[in-house]
Design an enzyme around this catalytic site. Sequence first.
Site, short mmCIF file in Angstrom:
data_model
loop_
_atom_site.label_atom_id
_atom_site.label_comp_id
_atom_site.label_asym_id
_atom_site.label_seq_id
_atom_site.Cartn_x
_atom_site.Cartn_y
_atom_site.Cartn_z
N CYS A 104 0.82 -1.23 0.00
CA CYS A 104 0.00 0.00 0.00
C CYS A 104 0.85 1.27 0.00
CB CYS A 104 -0.99 -0.01 1.17
SG CYS A 104 -0.22 0.04 2.82
N HIS B 25 -2.72 1.23 6.96
CA HIS B 25 -3.04 1.19 5.53
C HIS B 25 -3.14 2.61 4.99
CE1 HIS B 25 -4.30 -0.86 1.90
NE2 HIS B 25 -5.31 -0.03 1.77
N HIS C 173 -5.80 1.94 -4.27
CA HIS C 173 -4.89 1.38 -3.27
C HIS C 173 -4.48 -0.04 -3.64
CE1 HIS C 173 -8.07 -0.97 -0.69
NE2 HIS C 173 -8.48 -0.87 -1.93
#
Length: 366
Positions: free
Chosen positions: A280, A328, A340
């Site tokens: 990510c 994240h 993402h």
Amino acid sequence: MGTGQRPRNARALVLLCALALLTGPGLAAGTAYAAPAPPPPAASPSPPPAAPAPGAGALEQVHREIEELYRQAGSATDAYHLAEGRAKAQSDRIAELARLVVAGQERIAVLRDRAGAAARAQYRAGGLPPGARLALSDSPDQFLDGADRLRRGERATSNLLGELDRTQAELERYARDASAHWQSLEADRITREEAKKRIEEKIKAAEELENKLAAEEKARLIQLEREAQHRAQTAWLAAGALKDVTGGPTEAGTRAVRFATAQLGKPYLWGAEGPGSYDCSGLTSQAWLAAGRTIPRTSQEQLRLLPKVALKDMRPGDLIIYFDDASHVAMYVGDGAMVHAPRPGRNVTTAGAGSMPIKAIVRPDA
């Protein structure tokens, strides 16, 4: 983990769709992720049944366990990257100190040679430097000249000895600094290894859970993910999250979004920074690097070091940090959507910006 070669026309279509998010008129709240439609169930185009299928409760529990394991792996991944970055900084500093030590040793050797030469000259002159001998002359002019030369000689000797002392003290300080950096380097190495072990354990546990599922259950698991994201996004929008969000992207933000959306379909891979796969924060940091900005490598450091902005001021290119532990990160692309790299086993994709709990919005080009 590699990624298959996509047809060129499919890549072009993906890029055009992504750019439309930035350049389309108005980014109206009634389009794209601003008003998402519920995803269709995997088995049929009709809406999900009101009553859960047999075993659905157990599958939902598996889904929650898998998501939590991957989230914990994401948190450990940030710890790994942070320790890795610190270790590199420590290694660079140790190398710099080694260069300074060598230069200092060479400087001491030169100073000692000069001091030795002065001592030898004084010895050959019978213990008196030339200036002292002139100072004892019967000639007044020679006496004054000799006295001046004597003072200059004393200052030069004092300066030489002072410089020698300072250089020696610097070498001792460099040695102490190098020792401290070696200790930090070892601590970061241990942290990195422990974090890697946790990551591998969490990912392995999640994969084992998922591998026990039959094909139909795996399809249903994906559907559960989509339904959970849809519910979260719908609730986020219903709360008026996008009511005041009208900002357009900067030139750098447009380049960052263009890069990120060009990676759609590439697989998630722990620790990857492209070009074939990403995690990510690898995706977000590389996207902004392509836009001309260097930002921290991890989502936790992106949260800590980049300027925070209010949700109402969010614009395409901003980064959305998710979960309380900042494990994240995604990039906002406009119209309520983000791009993402979700987790192992999934590909870079777009989703609703509110489909996960938002901790903060940060801006690389503030």
